[in-house]
Design a protein around this motif. Structure first.
Motif, PDB file in Angstrom:
ATOM      1  N   GLY A  88      77.971 -30.908 -78.150  1.00  0.00           N
ATOM      2  CA  GLY A  88      79.938 -30.031 -78.424  1.00  0.00           C
ATOM      3  C   GLY A  88      80.133 -29.450 -77.704  1.00  0.00           C
ATOM      4  O   GLY A  88      81.314 -29.915 -76.896  1.00  0.00           O
ATOM      5  N   ILE A  89      79.287 -28.407 -76.870  1.00  0.00           N
ATOM      6  CA  ILE A  89      79.981 -27.427 -75.893  1.00  0.00           C
ATOM      7  C   ILE A  89      79.859 -28.348 -74.776  1.00  0.00           C
ATOM      8  O   ILE A  89      81.107 -28.080 -73.934  1.00  0.00           O
ATOM      9  CB  ILE A  89      78.949 -26.171 -75.497  1.00  0.00           C
ATOM     10  CG1 ILE A  89      78.568 -25.353 -76.910  1.00  0.00           C
ATOM     11  CG2 ILE A  89      79.115 -25.526 -74.440  1.00  0.00           C
ATOM     12  CD1 ILE A  89      77.831 -24.103 -76.358  1.00  0.00           C
ATOM     13  N   LEU A  90      79.016 -29.512 -74.243  1.00  0.00           N
ATOM     14  CA  LEU A  90      79.383 -29.848 -72.616  1.00  0.00           C
ATOM     15  C   LEU A  90      80.165 -30.912 -72.837  1.00  0.00           C
ATOM     16  O   LEU A  90      80.800 -31.277 -71.940  1.00  0.00           O
ATOM     17  CB  LEU A  90      78.152 -30.946 -72.131  1.00  0.00           C
ATOM     18  CG  LEU A  90      77.020 -29.171 -72.151  1.00  0.00           C
ATOM     19  CD1 LEU A  90      75.689 -30.343 -71.641  1.00  0.00           C
ATOM     20  CD2 LEU A  90      77.655 -28.528 -70.952  1.00  0.00           C
ATOM     21  N   ALA A  91      80.450 -30.920 -74.531  1.00  0.00           N
ATOM     22  CA  ALA A  91      81.794 -32.448 -74.260  1.00  0.00           C
ATOM     23  C   ALA A  91      82.903 -32.081 -74.088  1.00  0.00           C
ATOM     24  O   ALA A  91      83.225 -33.358 -73.665  1.00  0.00           O
ATOM     25  CB  ALA A  91      81.945 -33.034 -75.894  1.00  0.00           C
ATOM     26  N   ASP A  92      83.234 -30.865 -73.893  1.00  0.00           N
ATOM     27  CA  ASP A  92      84.462 -30.402 -73.585  1.00  0.00           C
ATOM     28  C   ASP A  92      84.557 -29.848 -72.233  1.00  0.00           C
ATOM     29  O   ASP A  92      85.431 -29.698 -71.272  1.00  0.00           O
ATOM     30  CB  ASP A  92      85.156 -29.865 -74.329  1.00  0.00           C
ATOM     31  CG  ASP A  92      86.410 -29.191 -74.096  1.00  0.00           C
ATOM     32  OD1 ASP A  92      87.065 -30.096 -73.732  1.00  0.00           O
ATOM     33  OD2 ASP A  92      87.467 -28.300 -74.353  1.00  0.00           O
ATOM     34  N   LEU A  93      83.722 -29.964 -71.461  1.00  0.00           N
ATOM     35  CA  LEU A  93      83.445 -29.630 -70.192  1.00  0.00           C
ATOM     36  C   LEU A  93      84.132 -30.829 -68.675  1.00  0.00           C
ATOM     37  O   LEU A  93      84.815 -29.728 -67.647  1.00  0.00           O
ATOM     38  CB  LEU A  93      82.202 -29.778 -69.273  1.00  0.00           C
ATOM     39  CG  LEU A  93      81.870 -29.499 -67.718  1.00  0.00           C
ATOM     40  CD1 LEU A  93      82.514 -28.384 -68.030  1.00  0.00           C
ATOM     41  CD2 LEU A  93      79.986 -29.311 -67.647  1.00  0.00           C
TER      42      LEU A  93
END
Length: 502
Positions: free
Chosen positions: A200-205
């Motif tokens: 979920g964190i890396l999805a917005d990277l």
């Protein structure tokens, strides 16, 4: 490194675990992009695109992988499950019944897991009701600065029907995420709950990278302008933070252990020297996850209560837990420090380690076996935990301060250190360590070890691979479902992107 990736798919059992994990992650990402019935997420998305500082709700959206801004069925994310786990862990220290269950081994853990699931449903139900009431009545109280007149209405259907259906979907979405996380832990690779948070964190990277690039190439009159010096400082800081996280996560204090000689039949056993590795950051990223969950839970409830009731009292209290307030930094630091010691007190058992050493004829030079060894290990781990907790606190808070100092938007700084980077790097290392174990057990080279695996031959390796006729999971049904969801997602995106369906 490339050979290690190839070797991962040469072992049938490991290949099955990796493919199963990827399939479950794919389902989680699909659910984070399916909007709730009757919701138009575009007003909220436009608001967050224009907001300079998303605050704690931006952090919550990061933990849900953008599902909150998408108005998706997974908008609550996995945080209710984490909150329930924290509550039961804390209650285990004061409730005798739970304390006994924690000491009963596998049976007790299963019972606690069952209680955690029930409490997760209750928390998700309360949060979904409050969130839906807020979206219906006063969304500006929950998302500070949002105006229905400026951005448009979020809810488009009958309020009563929306409240009933959305509450069911949001609660079911959290339960499904909880099940996906448990399945990944049992049948996949890595810790399922932590992996869901990391993905979920890396999805917005990618969007953050594009935002930084747009700010770097923007003109003088742009709303967000990132200078070349700021960009260079961010990249240097990013490399330094990641290197520091990896170094501290891998760092250990080696306690020498000497084994006494003893006669077993006609053979002399023992007499060798070894060491007991104690990790500097024994708790890993769990204190950061727990502290973030504790901060977000009351802020979420206070914001939702302010929106549902229209009372500014709840909003004023919630403002103390906003990153704009000094109390947020103090309270966040205290939570990370406290949860670091709390996690170590639960997971690290010096008395049990001392008894095992004494039973096997081992002792620490200069320390008497038994209770003095337990006290020595507890003293050493206490000092190591202090160093690890201070490091976690500095890394989690420093990017927020630097972002304010350099005037860099929060959307960019959330990935250049801080909570997101701590969790992503820590969980990635833990997952790679588990894959490393599988590879080394089959005499393959891993990711984290230097040099080649010793004492192996081609025939030995071939035998290990051929003999491994282990029953692997049949994941054909999973990939069929993922393929159908992928096709439906692509078709839906094309229809919406080219305004074929209004």
């Amino acid at each position: 490194m490339s050979n290690a990736f190839v070797n991962c798919f040469k072992i049938p059992e490991l290949r099955s675990k990796i493919l199963f994990t990827l399939g479950m992650i794919f389902i989680a990402r699909v659910g984070a992009n399916i909007p709730l019935p009757g919701i138009d997420p575009r007003p909220l998305q436009r608001f967050f695109e224009e907001a300079a500082d998303a605050g704690l709700f931006g952090l919550y959206n990061m933990f849900t992988g953008g599902a909150l801004l998408n108005g998706a069925v997974f908008a609550l994310g996995i945080m209710p499950y984490i909150s329930a786990s924290i509550i039961l862990q804390l209650m285990g220290a004061v409730v005798p019944t739970l304390a006994r269950l924690q000491q009963e081994g596998e049976t007790g853990r299963q019972k606690i897991t069952q209680y955690t699931r029930y409490l997760t449903i209750a928390i998700a139900l309360v949060q979904s009701i409050l969130l839906n009431l807020t979206l219906l009545r006063n969304p500006g109280e929950f998302f500070q600065g949002f105006s229905v007149e400026q951005y448009g209405s979020i809810v488009l259907i009958d309020p009563t029907w929306f409240l009933i259906t959305s509450t069911i979907f949001l609660t079911a979405g959290t339960v499904l995420l909880m099940w996906i996380g448990e399945q990944i832990t049992q049948r996949g690779i890595g810790n399922g709950i932590s992996l869901l948070i990391t993905i979920g964190i890396l999805a917005d990277l990618p969007s953050a990278v594009m935002f930084a690039y747009d700010g770097l190439t923007a003109g003088a009159g742009a709303a967000v302008k990132i200078s070349l010096a700021q960009f260079a400082a961010m990249m240097i800081f990013l490399v330094a933070v990641i290197a520091g996280i990896v170094a501290v996560t891998q760092a250990t204090r080696k306690i020498p252990v000497q084994y006494a000689k003893r006669m077993v039949g006609r053979r002399v056993m023992g007499g060798q020297s070894s060491f007991l590795p104690l990790k500097v950051n024994y708790a890993g990223v769990m204190p950061v996850i727990f502290a973030s969950a504790i901060l977000m839970f009351p802020t979420y409830l206070l914001g939702a209560l302010a929106g549902a009731t229209g009372q500014d009292f709840f909003r004023d209290i919630g403002a103390w837990l906003s990153p704009d307030h000094w109390f947020y930094y103090v309270f966040y630091s205290m939570l990370i420090m406290g949860f670091s010691y709390f996690w170590v007190s639960i997971m690290f058992k010096p008395i049990q380690i001392a008894d095992e050493l004494k039973r096997n004829g081992g002792y620490i030079p200069g320390v008497r076996p038994g209770d003095p060894t337990a006290k020595f290990l507890d003293f050493v781990m206490t000092r190591l935990t202090l160093a690890g907790a201070i490091f976690l606190t500095v890394i989690a808070i420093l990017p927020l301060i630097i972002g304010e100092w350099l005037k860099i938007p929060w959307k960019v700084t959330q990935f250049f250190g801080g909570t997101g980077t701590l969790i992503a790097v820590g969980v990635t290392l833990d997952t790679m360590r588990q894959i490393e174990t599988h590879l080394l057990n089959r005499h393959y080279d891993g990711f984290l070890k230097k040099g080649k695996a010793r004492n192996r031959s081609k025939s030995r390796t071939r035998q290990l691979v051929d003999v491994s006729e282990v029953k692997t999971m049949n994941v054909g049904w999973l990939w069929t479902a993922c393929g159908v969801l992928l096709v439906v997602g692509i078709v839906s995106w094309v229809l919406l992107e080219f305004d074929i369906v209004k």
